[in-house]
Write a protein that holds these residues in place. Structure first.
Motif, PDB file in Angstrom:
ATOM      1  N   ILE A 123      43.324  46.415  49.350  1.00  0.00           N
ATOM      2  CA  ILE A 123      42.642  47.036  50.486  1.00  0.00           C
ATOM      3  C   ILE A 123      41.186  46.625  50.620  1.00  0.00           C
ATOM      4  CG2 ILE A 123      44.165  49.040  50.539  1.00  0.00           C
ATOM      5  CD1 ILE A 123      41.985  50.608  49.140  1.00  0.00           C
ATOM      6  N   GLY A 124      40.630  45.888  49.628  1.00  0.00           N
ATOM      7  CA  GLY A 124      39.291  45.377  49.837  1.00  0.00           C
ATOM      8  C   GLY A 124      38.397  45.394  48.614  1.00  0.00           C
ATOM      9  N   SER A 174      31.541  42.897  51.426  1.00  0.00           N
ATOM     10  CA  SER A 174      32.134  41.603  51.774  1.00  0.00           C
ATOM     11  C   SER A 174      33.078  41.115  50.679  1.00  0.00           C
ATOM     12  CB  SER A 174      31.034  40.563  51.999  1.00  0.00           C
ATOM     13  OG  SER A 174      31.574  39.273  52.080  1.00  0.00           O
ATOM     14  N   GLU A 175      34.156  40.470  51.104  1.00  0.00           N
ATOM     15  CA  GLU A 175      35.134  39.928  50.155  1.00  0.00           C
ATOM     16  C   GLU A 175      34.492  38.878  49.251  1.00  0.00           C
ATOM     17  OE1 GLU A 175      38.367  40.769  49.566  1.00  0.00           O
ATOM     18  OE2 GLU A 175      37.863  42.446  50.876  1.00  0.00           O
ATOM     19  N   MET A 214      41.407  36.957  41.624  1.00  0.00           N
ATOM     20  CA  MET A 214      40.092  37.575  41.573  1.00  0.00           C
ATOM     21  C   MET A 214      40.186  39.004  41.034  1.00  0.00           C
ATOM     22  SD  MET A 214      37.848  35.387  42.554  1.00  0.00           S
ATOM     23  CE  MET A 214      38.828  34.049  41.865  1.00  0.00           C
ATOM     24  N   CYS A 215      39.313  39.321  40.091  1.00  0.00           N
ATOM     25  CA  CYS A 215      39.253  40.663  39.503  1.00  0.00           C
ATOM     26  C   CYS A 215      37.847  41.238  39.681  1.00  0.00           C
ATOM     27  CB  CYS A 215      39.633  40.632  38.025  1.00  0.00           C
ATOM     28  SG  CYS A 215      41.411  40.451  37.722  1.00  0.00           S
ATOM     29  N   GLY A 216      37.451  41.424  40.935  1.00  0.00           N
ATOM     30  CA  GLY A 216      36.162  42.037  41.242  1.00  0.00           C
ATOM     31  C   GLY A 216      34.988  41.119  41.032  1.00  0.00           C
ATOM     32  N   ARG A 254      31.215  45.182  41.428  1.00  0.00           N
ATOM     33  CA  ARG A 254      32.087  45.113  42.599  1.00  0.00           C
ATOM     34  C   ARG A 254      33.542  45.275  42.159  1.00  0.00           C
ATOM     35  NH1 ARG A 254      27.716  45.574  44.149  1.00  0.00           N
ATOM     36  NH2 ARG A 254      26.593  44.449  45.789  1.00  0.00           N
ATOM     37  N   LEU A 255      34.293  46.102  42.881  1.00  0.00           N
ATOM     38  CA  LEU A 255      35.690  46.394  42.538  1.00  0.00           C
ATOM     39  C   LEU A 255      36.654  45.774  43.543  1.00  0.00           C
ATOM     40  CD1 LEU A 255      35.857  50.211  41.622  1.00  0.00           C
ATOM     41  CD2 LEU A 255      36.497  48.319  40.134  1.00  0.00           C
ATOM     42  N   SER A 256      37.661  45.057  43.051  1.00  0.00           N
ATOM     43  CA  SER A 256      38.802  44.661  43.881  1.00  0.00           C
ATOM     44  C   SER A 256      39.794  45.807  43.811  1.00  0.00           C
ATOM     45  CB  SER A 256      39.439  43.378  43.340  1.00  0.00           C
ATOM     46  OG  SER A 256      38.546  42.291  43.412  1.00  0.00           O
ATOM     47  N   VAL A 257      40.010  46.504  44.928  1.00  0.00           N
ATOM     48  CA  VAL A 257      40.781  47.752  44.908  1.00  0.00           C
ATOM     49  C   VAL A 257      42.159  47.566  45.544  1.00  0.00           C
ATOM     50  CG1 VAL A 257      40.819  50.172  45.623  1.00  0.00           C
ATOM     51  CG2 VAL A 257      38.659  49.103  44.975  1.00  0.00           C
TER      52      VAL A 257
END
Length: 564
Positions: free
Chosen positions: A130-131, A190-191, A205-207, A211-214
């Motif tokens: 989700i972002g 931003s991604e 990608m793991c954040g 910054r968290l990749s959720v």
């Protein structure tokens, strides 16, 4: 040699019976050799593997590196591995236990690539990205359980651990940190800022730095955090009128989850609420509905008699659901007088009709009927299954029919719609494995699956289109919405049936929602059975149904139907 061969031929020519006997014996011998080789090829199972104790790591076995493990309830783990393994089981396995158990034992470059593909497909099935979100060490975006692994962190591993504990979200940070939670308490960024690769998975990608990749976990609601037989419900604010909301209270100076759950089970209450050194028991009611979860940090007071669990505070309660059945919604009967209207519970096969019937029966207290007769459903308690669908003794009628004549026979309808990708697979499993079984691998790989999709995919679209066109007073309910917000959606369905149902009864239904016809979720395909051509065709049907719904000023299909 030629002379010997000639005598051999002449011998069998004179006695044909001998020839056929010899041939039969030869074929039998060949079959026995083939069967023997098949058995020899099976891996032997040692006594320790066959024993139930095989899941316990051997003495001195090495546990995987997890770095600093946060249990998400205000303290860190410093205890022994055996105690942790008992409490959190699947997280703590032997070095080779977890990944190989799920993915098989592979070797070589080709096998590693295959394993990577399987992992990615499992990730897509299990969760939806989700972002990228901002994270702050002083105020975390996800405030549940967290753990680190600076060598082997993967997206799937993080998702798996969060889903196993019933969380709705999983987030990865710094390429090696995993955070779980029920709410995202941060802003989207931003991604490009989530730019760190996973330590255990190249190309993913793991954040990033803070910054968290959720990911939203699709299966989170199908799993649950447990303590023994009790199910963790969450952290909740103390109700206003405590004595009415939770009628049984006991002081416990040496509080533990076990003690409170055991007390409430003995008193025959389905809820156990831990409030520091006090244990409260009761039912979910309008005074304590369990709909508004709070941040678990508010409940993060360690139990006085238990090192690894939180026991809540006087203001914020940790709540568990015991094994006591809530009987306030279990009574069912036929309608006392013949109904003046026939209401259909219409759906495409595999769209959750049986589950919806279970919910309606619990919510109203009346049996549902069926356009068909299914003995297995009758034996499981759906007593309206035997009644003729026009008997008028049932609250609504299950049907998969989609012809104009059949539709116009009903005075109103609840139209249940489900993601076609999920519905087709559910119906295929039912057709070849029963109501709660699974189709065999050979069926998925054989000609049955492509033929099934070719015949059933168009029906998924025409079923909805026909009911929208010919149905009278049609209430559209999306299966996904019913799972996500059962209380509201079930209330809509019951209103159409002309029933006034107390909220306490609907709250009881929430705690008994699964019923007897829920697949375990443990035997999932390790690949996507839908080919590119199948997806193209199904996507066209989805757009067709979406346009038809919006054309009638109804909500279109949920976003997760596509793209695939």
């Amino acid at each position: 040699m030629a002379k010997l061969w000639f005598k051999f031929q002449r011998y069998f020519r004179r006695k044909p019976v001998r020839f056929f006997t010899f041939l039969v014996l030869y074929l039998m011998a060949g079959s026995l050799v083939f069967l023997h080789s098949g058995f020899v090829g099976q891996p032997a199972v040692s006594q320790s593997q066959a024993s139930p104790a095989a899941g316990v790591p051997a003495e001195g076995a090495e546990l995987p590196f997890l770095g600093d493990l946060h249990l998400g309830r205000g303290f860190r783990d410093t205890g022994e591995a055996s105690s942790i393994a008992r409490r959190y089981g699947p997280w703590f396995k032997g070095k080779d236990g977890s990944e190989r158990t799920k993915l098989g034992d592979y070797g070589g470059a080709w096998s590693r690539a295959l394993k990577g593909r399987i992992i990615r497909e499992k990730e897509e099935e299990r969760a939806k990205y989700i972002g990228c979100y901002l994270d702050d060490t002083q105020s975390r975006a996800l405030r549940g359980v967290s753990f680190f692994d600076y060598k082997k962190m993967t997206i799937f591993r993080c998702q798996d651990n969060c889903a196993e504990r019933g969380y709705l979200y999983a987030g990865l940070e710094f390429g090696a940190e995993c955070y779980c939670g029920h709410k995202i308490q941060a802003t989207n960024v931003s991604e490009a800022e989530c730019d760190m690769g996973c330590k255990g998975e190249r190309g993913s990608m793991c954040g990033g730095a803070n910054r968290l990749s959720v990911y939203r976990l699709q299966l989170a609601q199908e799993s649950a955090r447990r303590y023994g037989s009790a199910v963790f419900r969450g952290c909740f604010r103390r109700p206003d009128n405590l004595s009415l909301a939770l009628p049984v209270t006991a002081a416990m100076p040496n509080m533990s989850v076990d003690k409170c759950v055991d007390l409430c089970t003995e008193k025959e209450y389905p809820l156990a609420a831990l409030a520091g050194n006090a244990c409260h028991c009761g039912f979910p009611t309008t005074r304590f509905p369990l709909h508004e979860r709070e941040d678990e940090q508010l409940c993060a007071q360690k139990c006085s008699a238990e090192e690894f669990e939180s026991c809540g505070t006087p203001s914020y309660f940790i709540v568990y659901q015991t094994q006591v059945q809530d009987n306030r919604c279990m009574d069912r009967k036929f309608l006392p007088a013949k109904s003046k209207q026939l209401i259909a519970l219409a759906s495409f096969p595999g769209a959750g009709n049986t589950w919806a019937r279970h919910l309606i029966e619990l919510a109203t207290g009346f049996y549902t009927g069926s356009y068909y007769f299914d003995g297995s459903l009758y034996n499981k308690g759906f007593k309206g299954e035997r009644d003729h669908w026009r008997s008028g003794r049932t609250i609504c009628i299950k049907t998969h029919e989609s012809g104009q004549k059949e539709i116009e026979a009903f005075d109103a309808a609840i139209l249940l719609i489900r993601n076609p990708y999920k519905a087709l697979m559910a119906e295929f499993n039912r057709k070849y494995g029963g109501h709660i079984g699974f189709a065999a691998h050979a069926h998925w790989k054989g000609k049955e699956w492509p033929e099934f999709v070719r015949n059933y995919a168009p029906w998924w679209a025409t079923h909805t289109l026909d009911w929208l066109k010919f149905g009278k007073k049609v209430l559209v309910v999306h299966f996904e919405d019913l799972k996500q917000d059962l209380f509201v959606q079930l209330g809509r369905m019951v209103s159409l049936l002309g029933m006034a149902v107390r909220e306490d009864r609907l709250l009881c239904v929430e705690s008994q929602k699964d019923g007897n016809f829920k697949r375990s979720g443990l035997r999932k395909l390790e690949y996507d059975p839908y080919t590119a051509d199948m997806q193209k065709v199904i996507s066209a049907y989805i757009k067709m149904v979406d346009a038809a719904l919006k054309g009638r000023n109804l909500t279109g299909v949920p976003d997760d139907y596509y793209p695939r």
